[in-house]
Design an enzyme around this catalytic site. Sequence first.
Site, PDB file in Angstrom:
ATOM      1  N   THR A 245       4.314   3.300   0.235  1.00 50.67           N
ATOM      2  CA  THR A 245       5.174   2.752  -0.806  1.00 50.67           C
ATOM      3  C   THR A 245       6.645   2.925  -0.429  1.00 50.67           C
ATOM      4  OG1 THR A 245       3.454   3.232  -2.427  1.00 50.67           O
ATOM      5  CG2 THR A 245       5.652   2.824  -3.288  1.00 50.67           C
TER       6      THR A 245
ATOM      7  N   ASP B  60       1.750  -4.032  -2.480  1.00 54.29           N
ATOM      8  CA  ASP B  60       1.348  -2.618  -2.442  1.00 54.29           C
ATOM      9  C   ASP B  60      -0.098  -2.519  -2.944  1.00 54.29           C
ATOM     10  OD1 ASP B  60       1.538   0.087  -2.058  1.00 54.29           O
ATOM     11  OD2 ASP B  60       2.935   0.485  -3.694  1.00 54.29           O
TER      12      ASP B  60
END
Length: 748
Positions: A34, A220
């Site tokens: 991330t 993501d």
Amino acid sequence: MTHLLDNLNPRQREAVLTTDGPLLIFAGAGSGKTRVLVRKIAYLLEQKKTVPERILAVTFTNKAAGEMRERLIHMLGPEAARVSMGTFHSINARFLRKEAHRLGYTRDFTIYDAADSLQLIRDLMHSMAVNAVSLTANGMKYFISDCKQQMILPDQALKVMRSDFLAEKKVAIYKAYQQQLKTNNAMDFDDLLIMPLLIFEKFPEVLTLMQYRYDYILVDEYQDTNRVQFLFLKALSEKHHNICVVGDDDQSIYGWRGADIRNILDFEETFPNPTIIKLEQNYRSTATILKAASAVVKKNRNRKDKTLWTESDKGEKIILHQAETDHDEAEYIANTIRENHFRGFRYRDHAILYRTNAQSRQLEEALLNRQIRYIIVGGTRFYDRKEIKDIMAYLRVLVNPSDAVSLKRIINNPTRGIGKTSLERLEDFAEETHRTLWEALQYPEEAGLGSAARHRVKSFLSMMVHLRSRLETLTLTDAVKEVLRVSGYQSQYETDDKNNENEDRLENLEEFVNSAGEFEQNNEGATLEDFLQELSLLTDVDQWEDAADAVVLMTLHSAKGLEFPIVFISGLEDGLFPLERAKEKEEELEEERRLFYVGITRAMKHCVLTCVRRRLRYGQWMPSIASPFTQEIPPDCLEKTGFEKQKSRDRFLFGLGERDIERSFVGGSSPPKRKSGSTPSRKKTANDSSTLPLASSRRIRVGDTVNHKVYGRGKVLTSVPSSQPAFRVAFQGGVVKTIAAKFLQFSE
Ligand SMILES: Nc1ncnc2c1ncn2[C@@H]1O[C@H](COP(=O)(O)OP(=O)(O)OP(=O)(O)O)[C@@H](O)[C@H]1O
Ligand SMILES: [Mg+2]
């Protein structure tokens, strides 16, 4: 300028710098996936001078999108806020507001949540007189959702289905459901994903536009995308191929909701000449936590092997504590948190994770008991409360009058004398004349309503028309207030007896008005449509405001992507985690194991696992043994506590007919310990409150002002039926909570 490549290892740096062409960042938990994604967006903006709107970033929750946005603003300034960001659902909802007219919806379409969909299915099954015992509304909902997630539309469903004696019926309901959604100008969550693809298919020029709209697409948590989301990404990136996905096959935990692990495993075959970067250094956890997590997940067969290493210290061993009952387990966790707090940890450094929401109750009691602040993510959501759903239904009808599910919810709420028969006649008329229910309201006579009912329907209709015209001039907050007032919804709770749940409802309505105000403040020029859309797409995690210093309780599923210094995973018992039904299928068992891996890898410093010897489930004491997963942790990573030689005693405790003995002691001291073989003591009943201590000499009544150690001064709203005296209290800070009487101090 922040140095975009600072504090990145060489592999992470390479991942940031590889901007063009398909890129898969395939890496284990806590390896900075991330972080890399955020830096990459910053790099695209800062170095490649990409226009913010031309970057599309997809996250798993709206909260994650918000955090990413904030980090970017912090690094690069307010311009960065313009990056297109959100969940698949919110990105698609925005797209559909503009384009859904191509499929015959208006831009005001309503988004149905799971409960709305279920209601619609129920109504349809009722009107289609479906009463097969083996076909429930819930089952139908799963069936429909399953079809949609695989892009199987009603017309194709029969062809691809395994023949099953209910197949035709199911497909007929699916078809009717889809038609009714269209009539209602409404879409369910799955539609939000499918409709854009249908538009792309029918109107290739829209797809072309979309393909030129974004230069870079970043995703993501890619391991939890489903087939439809995959097709969407594939379609959008077909021209430029600039798609960067990050994920970890070991953290794929939404298979039960249609996520397809193949999306990540087959990335190389799907996207041409991809770059694949593996990140192998973990920055989150201690060496021990990492070793344990890796050993567990290695037991899965359906995965790609990867190594994770860390420079961190070994840290402490993972604790595996076995308590007697779920009550004791909660006490143990709460005590540990209290001790940690004395040692200098903040409450917010702690997360308690569990497999099922039902496990939170005991934990809450134990925390309340010690005045430890906590927040529950999920559970009963504010926006799922009756009064909130009612007011939202009003607003939805005002925005989209075709929404029959919402219209039916409010037409006689508050009571207006428009009864069931009248409504049925109106619905029949609507169906026969191909009108929406709203349009049918204009023909009460033709629909066969008596004169009194006709009059009532007319006055309801003219009130709604009046409100609709008011919406054009009022601000969002004022519009909500006006609707509450004019509809009579609010006053039905004001005029009645003050000392019951009405006050609770009024407080919630007030809170709803506040949330509209907040939304308006944060989103310039926000419309009622925007507000309703935002509310429809909130996930559990999105409703968690993590500003407060509080322990956080949530399911393992909700914890994905997050990290905490100290993590408890409770209920690690065979049959609860893994769930009993998952044990039969290898695939499902592997998903449970991945969930365990996700849980352990949330922990930075300490990880505490707990299990019990017996748990109250479905009102029965179930003897329990520790989860087989705990045996997959290398012994040198584990310190076991509480596993004592009490097993012989346990045999006496099961099945002695005193299953509720602890219940009446919940939140109080531990249950009385009996010597083995002694006869059970008389069961304490719910009415036995005379022996329970109250904090003051005077008994607390509704309307009293009380004090609470954590929440401060408050007013008692209602008394709550429970195994011990408890009250619903509105505290000065705006918190409304149910609290056991013994924690309340009467205040003069
Ligand atoms: N190069 C680095 N140097 C220092 N800390 C780092 C580095 N890379 C990542 N971190 C830190 O490690 C932690 C984990 O990072 P991040 O959340 O990005 O990992 P992740 O791979 O997305 O994890 P998950 O699989 O759980 O989603 C964060 O606290 C992050 O700030
Ligand atoms: Mg992450």
